[in-house]
Design an enzyme around this catalytic site. Structure first.
Site, PDB file in Angstrom:
ATOM      1  N   SER A 126     -28.884  20.566 100.798  1.00  0.00           N
ATOM      2  CA  SER A 126     -29.743  21.562 100.868  1.00  0.00           C
ATOM      3  C   SER A 126     -29.103  22.991 100.932  1.00  0.00           C
ATOM      4  O   SER A 126     -27.974  23.100 101.408  1.00  0.00           O
ATOM      5  CB  SER A 126     -30.906  21.450 101.702  1.00  0.00           C
ATOM      6  OG  SER A 126     -31.578  22.478 102.197  1.00  0.00           O
ATOM      7  N   TYR A 139     -30.701  19.576 110.582  1.00  0.00           N
ATOM      8  CA  TYR A 139     -30.749  19.451 109.365  1.00  0.00           C
ATOM      9  C   TYR A 139     -29.696  20.192 108.653  1.00  0.00           C
ATOM     10  O   TYR A 139     -28.717  19.824 108.021  1.00  0.00           O
ATOM     11  CB  TYR A 139     -32.022  19.566 108.764  1.00  0.00           C
ATOM     12  CG  TYR A 139     -32.051  19.390 107.201  1.00  0.00           C
ATOM     13  CD1 TYR A 139     -31.950  18.195 106.456  1.00  0.00           C
ATOM     14  CD2 TYR A 139     -32.220  20.229 106.305  1.00  0.00           C
ATOM     15  CE1 TYR A 139     -31.845  17.964 105.117  1.00  0.00           C
ATOM     16  CE2 TYR A 139     -32.342  20.415 105.072  1.00  0.00           C
ATOM     17  CZ  TYR A 139     -32.138  19.167 104.435  1.00  0.00           C
ATOM     18  OH  TYR A 139     -32.118  18.873 103.198  1.00  0.00           O
TER      19      TYR A 139
HETATM   20  N1  LIG Z   1     -36.610  17.950  98.932  1.00  0.00           N
HETATM   21  C1  LIG Z   1     -35.892  19.107  98.769  1.00  0.00           C
HETATM   22  O1  LIG Z   1     -36.231  20.195  98.728  1.00  0.00           O
HETATM   23  C2  LIG Z   1     -34.152  19.084  98.973  1.00  0.00           C
HETATM   24  C3  LIG Z   1     -33.389  20.092  98.524  1.00  0.00           C
HETATM   25  C4  LIG Z   1     -32.149  20.063  98.551  1.00  0.00           C
HETATM   26  C5  LIG Z   1     -31.392  18.924  99.025  1.00  0.00           C
HETATM   27  N2  LIG Z   1     -32.472  17.796  99.465  1.00  0.00           N
HETATM   28  C6  LIG Z   1     -31.844  16.513  99.819  1.00  0.00           C
HETATM   29  O2  LIG Z   1     -32.117  15.728  98.622  1.00  0.00           O
HETATM   30  C7  LIG Z   1     -31.951  14.321  99.372  1.00  0.00           C
HETATM   31  C8  LIG Z   1     -33.278  13.840  99.056  1.00  0.00           C
HETATM   32  O3  LIG Z   1     -34.213  14.552  99.308  1.00  0.00           O
HETATM   33  P1  LIG Z   1     -35.625  14.251  98.938  1.00  0.00           P
HETATM   34  O4  LIG Z   1     -36.474  15.383  99.066  1.00  0.00           O
HETATM   35  O5  LIG Z   1     -35.856  13.223  97.860  1.00  0.00           O
HETATM   36  O6  LIG Z   1     -36.222  13.195 100.125  1.00  0.00           O
HETATM   37  P2  LIG Z   1     -37.121  11.974 100.507  1.00  0.00           P
HETATM   38  O7  LIG Z   1     -38.303  11.999  99.367  1.00  0.00           O
HETATM   39  O8  LIG Z   1     -37.330  12.100 101.964  1.00  0.00           O
HETATM   40  O9  LIG Z   1     -36.061  10.895 100.205  1.00  0.00           O
HETATM   41  C9  LIG Z   1     -35.045  10.401 101.053  1.00  0.00           C
HETATM   42  C10 LIG Z   1     -34.444   9.196 100.613  1.00  0.00           C
HETATM   43  O10 LIG Z   1     -33.428   9.092 101.568  1.00  0.00           O
HETATM   44  C11 LIG Z   1     -33.410   7.696 101.953  1.00  0.00           C
HETATM   45  N3  LIG Z   1     -32.875   7.406 103.398  1.00  0.00           N
HETATM   46  C12 LIG Z   1     -33.198   8.001 104.508  1.00  0.00           C
HETATM   47  N4  LIG Z   1     -32.710   7.670 105.353  1.00  0.00           N
HETATM   48  C13 LIG Z   1     -31.848   6.493 105.049  1.00  0.00           C
HETATM   49  C14 LIG Z   1     -30.802   5.671 105.354  1.00  0.00           C
HETATM   50  N5  LIG Z   1     -30.376   5.524 106.668  1.00  0.00           N
HETATM   51  N6  LIG Z   1     -30.077   5.040 104.520  1.00  0.00           N
HETATM   52  C15 LIG Z   1     -30.138   4.938 103.212  1.00  0.00           C
HETATM   53  N7  LIG Z   1     -31.319   5.744 102.837  1.00  0.00           N
HETATM   54  C16 LIG Z   1     -32.059   6.581 103.429  1.00  0.00           C
HETATM   55  C17 LIG Z   1     -35.111   7.457 101.907  1.00  0.00           C
HETATM   56  O11 LIG Z   1     -35.102   5.970 102.113  1.00  0.00           O
HETATM   57  P3  LIG Z   1     -36.788   5.374 102.783  1.00  0.00           P
HETATM   58  O12 LIG Z   1     -37.689   5.464 101.717  1.00  0.00           O
HETATM   59  O13 LIG Z   1     -36.154   3.974 103.192  1.00  0.00           O
HETATM   60  O14 LIG Z   1     -36.729   6.247 103.773  1.00  0.00           O
HETATM   61  C18 LIG Z   1     -35.453   7.981 100.575  1.00  0.00           C
HETATM   62  O15 LIG Z   1     -35.086   7.092  99.473  1.00  0.00           O
HETATM   63  C19 LIG Z   1     -31.855  14.744 100.762  1.00  0.00           C
HETATM   64  O16 LIG Z   1     -30.486  14.376 101.110  1.00  0.00           O
HETATM   65  C20 LIG Z   1     -32.255  15.921 100.926  1.00  0.00           C
HETATM   66  O17 LIG Z   1     -31.520  16.454 102.197  1.00  0.00           O
HETATM   67  C21 LIG Z   1     -33.626  17.996  99.136  1.00  0.00           C
END
Ligand SMILES: NC(=O)c1ccc[n+]([C@@H]2O[C@H](COP(=O)([O-])OP(=O)(O)OC[C@H]3O[C@@H](n4cnc5c(N)ncnc54)[C@H](OP(=O)(O)O)[C@@H]3O)[C@@H](O)[C@H]2O)c1
Length: 142
Positions: A126, A139
């Site tokens: 992020s 985070y």
């Molecule tokens: N959303 C944003 O605005 C944003 C911006 C920049 C970066 N990011 C980064 O992008 C990534 C994905 O974000 P997102 O918004 O798509 O989040 P999300 O919808 O909450 O999805 C998170 C994913 O990570 C998995 N996960 C969580 N804990 C885990 C573990 N211990 N082992 C394996 N998988 C695990 C979850 O699996 P489960 O379904 O099993 O929980 C899910 O598939 C994250 O790293 C986040 O920090 C997000």
């Protein structure tokens, strides 16, 4: 780097950005997409190989690495994002376990395959890693 014909691994592939990255890699002609998930995943595209992999579980990571013959792109996407104010040590430890040490462990496990293919590592982080928000300091740290 082009994705066509390449082998790509996405962690956290079952929902959110990870699921979109799987779709995108397939759309760009990836030859194989390894979908790392905590729960078993079924995918209609035969190019998708599910890997059960909690990024905090060393045994699962090693088992997953053993199932991958070659890899060109590792996308470290799995992550958690919880609100906290640094008063709760457990919240900080949880973020570090998944977002930091999880990414580290997966990268170490797949590094030999990536070295062999002269591949690429993509860490989906992020903007909050660069500019911390008071609502989510753990985070940002992780
Ligand atoms: N959303 C944003 O605005 C944003 C911006 C920049 C970066 N990011 C980064 O992008 C990534 C994905 O974000 P997102 O918004 O798509 O989040 P999300 O919808 O909450 O999805 C998170 C994913 O990570 C998995 N996960 C969580 N804990 C885990 C573990 N211990 N082992 C394996 N998988 C695990 C979850 O699996 P489960 O379904 O099993 O929980 C899910 O598939 C994250 O790293 C986040 O920090 C997000």
């Amino acid at each position: 780097m082009t994705i066509a014909g390449k082998a790509v691994l996405v962690t956290g592939a079952n929902r959110g950005i990870g699921r979109a990255l799987v779709v995108e890699a397939l759309g760009r002609g990836a030859g194989r997409v390894y979908a790392g998930t905590r729960q078993p995943l079924a995918h209609p595209d035969r190019r998708v190989t599910p890997l059960t992999m909690d990024v905090t579980n060393t045994a699962q990571i090693q088992a997953a690495a053993g199932q991958v013959e070659s890899l060109d792109v590792l996308i470290n996407n799995a992550g958690i994002w919880l609100f906290d104010d640094l008063s709760d040590r457990a919240a900080l430890e949880r973020h570090l376990a998944v977002n930091f040490f999880g990414t580290y462990a997966v990268t170490q496990a797949f590094l030999p395959l990536l070295t062999r293919s002269q591949g690429t590592i993509v860490n989906n982080v992020s903007l909050m890693a660069l500019a911390a928000l008071p609502l989510t300091p753990a985070y940002s740290i992780a």
